[in-house]
Design a protein around this motif. Structure first.
Motif, PDB file in Angstrom:
ATOM      1  N   LYS A 101       0.936  -1.166   0.141  1.00 19.56           N
ATOM      2  CA  LYS A 101      -0.103   0.153  -0.003  1.00 19.56           C
ATOM      3  C   LYS A 101       0.740   1.221   0.079  1.00 19.56           C
ATOM      4  O   LYS A 101       0.620   2.286  -0.308  1.00 19.56           O
ATOM      5  N   ALA A 139      -6.878   9.102  -0.389  1.00 20.90           N
ATOM      6  CA  ALA A 139      -6.923   9.455   1.142  1.00 20.90           C
ATOM      7  C   ALA A 139      -5.544  10.053   1.677  1.00 20.90           C
ATOM      8  O   ALA A 139      -4.692   9.246   1.185  1.00 20.90           O
ATOM      9  N   VAL A 159      -8.672   4.733  10.251  1.00 19.22           N
ATOM     10  CA  VAL A 159      -8.420   3.584   9.015  1.00 19.22           C
ATOM     11  C   VAL A 159      -7.013   3.073   9.222  1.00 19.22           C
ATOM     12  O   VAL A 159      -6.227   3.774   9.047  1.00 19.22           O
ATOM     13  N   LYS A 202      -4.279   0.053   7.861  1.00 20.25           N
ATOM     14  CA  LYS A 202      -3.941  -0.922   7.095  1.00 20.25           C
ATOM     15  C   LYS A 202      -2.651  -1.456   7.168  1.00 20.25           C
ATOM     16  O   LYS A 202      -1.764  -0.653   6.975  1.00 20.25           O
ATOM     17  N   VAL A 258      -7.450  -4.547   6.793  1.00 18.17           N
ATOM     18  CA  VAL A 258      -7.917  -3.276   7.062  1.00 18.17           C
ATOM     19  C   VAL A 258      -8.893  -3.210   8.168  1.00 18.17           C
ATOM     20  O   VAL A 258      -9.627  -4.097   8.241  1.00 18.17           O
ATOM     21  N   VAL A 314     -11.428  -0.546  10.080  1.00 20.21           N
ATOM     22  CA  VAL A 314     -11.873   0.998   9.998  1.00 20.21           C
ATOM     23  C   VAL A 314     -12.880   0.898  11.568  1.00 20.21           C
ATOM     24  O   VAL A 314     -13.780   0.155  11.592  1.00 20.21           O
ATOM     25  N   GLU A 355      -4.724   6.080   7.459  1.00 21.57           N
ATOM     26  CA  GLU A 355      -5.122   7.239   6.691  1.00 21.57           C
ATOM     27  C   GLU A 355      -6.510   8.011   6.873  1.00 21.57           C
ATOM     28  O   GLU A 355      -7.156   7.389   7.777  1.00 21.57           O
ATOM     29  N   GLU A 356      -6.672   8.933   6.279  1.00 23.31           N
ATOM     30  CA  GLU A 356      -7.931   9.615   6.444  1.00 23.31           C
ATOM     31  C   GLU A 356      -9.248   8.958   6.013  1.00 23.31           C
ATOM     32  O   GLU A 356      -9.098   8.140   5.092  1.00 23.31           O
ATOM     33  N   PHE A 357     -10.380   9.024   6.686  1.00 24.96           N
ATOM     34  CA  PHE A 357     -11.609   8.263   6.316  1.00 24.96           C
ATOM     35  C   PHE A 357     -12.204   8.878   5.084  1.00 24.96           C
ATOM     36  O   PHE A 357     -12.402  10.098   5.369  1.00 24.96           O
ATOM     37  N   LEU A 358     -12.578   7.962   4.442  1.00 30.07           N
ATOM     38  CA  LEU A 358     -13.454   8.703   3.137  1.00 30.07           C
ATOM     39  C   LEU A 358     -14.955   8.239   3.447  1.00 30.07           C
ATOM     40  O   LEU A 358     -15.153   6.967   3.364  1.00 30.07           O
ATOM     41  N   GLU A 383     -18.674   3.075  -2.534  1.00 30.81           N
ATOM     42  CA  GLU A 383     -17.544   2.542  -3.102  1.00 30.81           C
ATOM     43  C   GLU A 383     -17.831   2.060  -4.513  1.00 30.81           C
ATOM     44  O   GLU A 383     -19.124   1.486  -4.722  1.00 30.81           O
ATOM     45  N   LYS A 432     -18.401  -5.573   0.847  1.00 31.07           N
ATOM     46  CA  LYS A 432     -17.298  -6.175   1.800  1.00 31.07           C
ATOM     47  C   LYS A 432     -17.582  -6.784   3.027  1.00 31.07           C
ATOM     48  O   LYS A 432     -16.969  -7.748   3.606  1.00 31.07           O
ATOM     49  N   ASN A 451     -15.142  -7.266   7.855  1.00 24.71           N
ATOM     50  CA  ASN A 451     -14.642  -7.101   6.624  1.00 24.71           C
ATOM     51  C   ASN A 451     -14.229  -8.614   5.996  1.00 24.71           C
ATOM     52  O   ASN A 451     -13.735  -9.495   6.571  1.00 24.71           O
ATOM     53  N   ILE A 497      -9.227   4.406  -3.057  1.00 22.13           N
ATOM     54  CA  ILE A 497      -9.208   3.645  -1.682  1.00 22.13           C
ATOM     55  C   ILE A 497      -7.880   2.582  -1.821  1.00 22.13           C
ATOM     56  O   ILE A 497      -7.028   2.365  -0.933  1.00 22.13           O
ATOM     57  N   GLU A 498      -7.883   1.894  -2.952  1.00 22.57           N
ATOM     58  CA  GLU A 498      -6.906   0.960  -3.100  1.00 22.57           C
ATOM     59  C   GLU A 498      -6.569   0.696  -4.458  1.00 22.57           C
ATOM     60  O   GLU A 498      -7.840   0.604  -5.266  1.00 22.57           O
TER      61      GLU A 498
HETATM   62  P1  AMP Z   1      -8.904  -2.192   1.284  1.00 25.91           P
HETATM   63  O1  AMP Z   1      -8.370  -3.358   1.607  1.00 25.91           O
HETATM   64  O2  AMP Z   1      -7.841  -0.977   1.114  1.00 25.91           O
HETATM   65  O3  AMP Z   1      -9.820  -2.268   0.023  1.00 25.91           O
HETATM   66  O4  AMP Z   1      -9.948  -1.953   2.456  1.00 25.91           O
HETATM   67  C1  AMP Z   1     -11.029  -2.659   2.501  1.00 25.91           C
HETATM   68  C2  AMP Z   1     -12.251  -1.855   3.060  1.00 25.91           C
HETATM   69  O5  AMP Z   1     -11.940  -1.042   4.050  1.00 25.91           O
HETATM   70  C3  AMP Z   1     -12.546  -0.770   1.770  1.00 25.91           C
HETATM   71  O6  AMP Z   1     -13.286  -1.492   0.587  1.00 25.91           O
HETATM   72  C4  AMP Z   1     -13.339   0.247   2.589  1.00 25.91           C
HETATM   73  O7  AMP Z   1     -14.746  -0.503   2.861  1.00 25.91           O
HETATM   74  C5  AMP Z   1     -12.544   0.228   3.932  1.00 25.91           C
HETATM   75  N1  AMP Z   1     -11.552   1.323   3.629  1.00 25.91           N
HETATM   76  C6  AMP Z   1     -10.530   1.284   3.399  1.00 25.91           C
HETATM   77  N2  AMP Z   1      -9.817   2.539   3.335  1.00 25.91           N
HETATM   78  C7  AMP Z   1     -10.792   3.329   3.688  1.00 25.91           C
HETATM   79  C8  AMP Z   1     -10.579   4.675   3.860  1.00 25.91           C
HETATM   80  N3  AMP Z   1      -9.785   5.661   4.046  1.00 25.91           N
HETATM   81  N4  AMP Z   1     -11.941   5.092   4.403  1.00 25.91           N
HETATM   82  C9  AMP Z   1     -13.095   4.441   4.813  1.00 25.91           C
HETATM   83  N5  AMP Z   1     -13.121   3.209   4.448  1.00 25.91           N
HETATM   84  C10 AMP Z   1     -11.825   2.565   3.948  1.00 25.91           C
END
Ligand code: AMP
Ligand code: GLY
Length: 417
Positions: free
Chosen positions: A103, A118, A141, A143, A153, A155, A176-179, A183, A205, A215, A273-274
């Motif tokens: 990441k 973010a 958040v 990771k 991850v 949250v 990181e900052e919450f978004l 999605e 998810k 998740n 987000i990713e």
């Molecule tokens: P990722 O493995 O990075 O896809 O994260 C898994 C899930 O965590 C994402 O699909 C989001 O639902 C949640 N998530 C990850 N990053 C954020 C973020 N910065 N703000 C809010 N939700 C997040």
């Protein structure tokens, strides 16, 4: 064309299903595959993470194309090993797959390419972790930097839980900052220069209805997204996909294969987000259900660097919904070895609009038994999301798997119900 697919989940079953429907595909092989894939492809029990073994198998089979499904073989360099023996491979190099594998690397590429994401800190010490958590505030958040099958991850609004997860990651942690906002998963096929976006999908998810619970790898998906701005794909192409591909090309580590942008549609605009370096699971099940263009030629163009020759993609007007049937105790400690019944009934009564893609399944003499956390991806198409949803859930109802679980609200809101 002879095609070898690497992997053994429902994503690979969806890929194999589409490839088997492509008249250009004469022979279809999969390693290691699963019980469902075995119905459309010849299976080989080769370790998907062993690049040498995969390259040897591809050579023996005289494959004209290898398609690598999951992230772990890509990060392990399996696509490089296949290309090294002169066989076209759909999937990024080990170096380019770091876009998913790290990441921190993805954040660096995005910063260099001006891609909106973010704000984040990369932390290695408890002091840095506390400072970062304090700087952003709740919701937190946190990771794990490396691959964690969607489970790295957390949250949470709970500072202690956030800190606990950050320390448990053990190595590099991204905070990181919450978004806010919904999605969207948008996939693009690329040969390292030309980028062809697919159609957006949405994944669910969390394990439980109403986006409750832990998740997971993904419990269902649908496409199209009736609520999304029709200009979304163009915008993401211009602000995310093309700049990212250009930046990796500029660095001398071009990304060819599937670039998966996981996006949040926030009140302040689209944010990444990713990134993932492969088709999403379960989104692929609905995206490929709607793709009319034959798949093998498209993937081969990407693998050979001739994607500019691909005619515009064609899509069905149909909507598609997939519902994941997971085993007892998924995602914690899924129970395996349970017999699965009702598959024949779906094939007899719901085809062709609904069909079952296998994830964690295997043959045990005459029976098919569960062999993983996510067991089946029950997929259906219809004239709209409501009809696709109804057909998918009708098929789910025919499946009998002791202790299994599935969400009942996949695409419910999007279908206007
Ligand atoms: P990722 O493995 O990075 O896809 O994260 C898994 C899930 O965590 C994402 O699909 C989001 O639902 C949640 N998530 C990850 N990053 C954020 C973020 N910065 N703000 C809010 N939700 C997040
Ligand atoms: N569905 C989420 C993923 O494939 O990573």
């Amino acid at each position: 064309m002879k095609v070898l697919v690497i992997g053994g989940g429902a994503r690979e079953h969806a890929l194999c299903r589409s490839l088997s429907l492509d008249p250009d595909v004469t022979d279809l092989y999969c390693a290691p595959g699963n019980a469902g894939i075995g119905e459309v492809a010849e299976l080989y029990p080769v370790d998907a993470l062993d690049g040498e073994a995969v390259a040897r198998l591809a050579t023996e089979l005289e494959a004209g194309l290898v398609v690598v499904g999951p992230e772990a073989p890509l990060v392990a360099g399996v696509a490089d090993a296949v290309r090294a023996v002169g066989i076209p491979c759909f999937g990024p190099s080990r170096e380019a797959a770091a876009l998913e594998g790290s990441k921190a690397f993805a954040k660096d590429v995005m910063a260099a390419a001006g891609v909106p994401t973010a704000r984040s800190y990369i932390c290695t010490t408890p002091e840095e972790i506390d400072e970062a958590l304090d700087a952003f505030g709740a919701p937190y958040v946190v990771k794990d930097d490396g691959l964690a099958a969607g489970k790295g991850v957390v949250v949470t609004g709970d500072l202690d839980k956030a800190r606990e997860h950050a320390l448990a990651c053990g190595g590099r942690v991204v905070i990181e900052e919450f978004l806010d906002g919904p999605e969207v998963s948008l996939f693009a096929i690329t040969d390292g220069e030309t980028v062809v976006p697919l159609t957006p999908a949405q994944d669910f998810k969390r394990a439980l209805d109403g986006d409750e619970g832990p998740n997971t790898g993904g419990m269902g998906a649908y496409s199209p997204l009736p609520w999304a701005d029709p200009k979304l794909v163009d915008e993401v192409m211009a602000t995310v996909l093309q700049p990212t591909v250009d930046e990796l090309h500029r660095r001398g580590t071009p990304f060819s294969g599937l670039l998966y942008a996981g996006l949040a549609i926030t009140s302040r605009g689209v944010r990444v987000i990713e990134f993932n370096a492969r088709f999403g699971d379960p989104e692929t099940q609905v995206v490929l259900a709607r793709l009319q263009t034959p798949l093998a030629g498209l993937l081969l163009h990407a693998a050979q660097g001739t994607l500019d020759l691909e005619p515009p993609l064609r899509w069905r007007d149909d909507a598609a919904v997939t519902v994941v049937v997971a085993s007892h105790n998924y995602p914690d400690t899924p129970r395996t070895g349970d017999p699965i019944e009702g598959l024949d009934e779906v094939a007899a009564q719901d085809a062709p609009h609904a069909y079952v893609l296998h994830a964690g399944t295997k043959r045990d003499s005459d029976a098919i038994v569960s062999a993983g956390g996510r067991v089946l991806s029950v997929t259906a198409t219809g004239k709209d999301l409501a009809q696709a949803r109804e057909r998918a859930y009708r098929a789910v109802a025919r499946i009998r798997l002791d202790g299994s679980q599935h969400r009942t609200d996949i695409a419910r809101k999007a279908a206007g119900e």
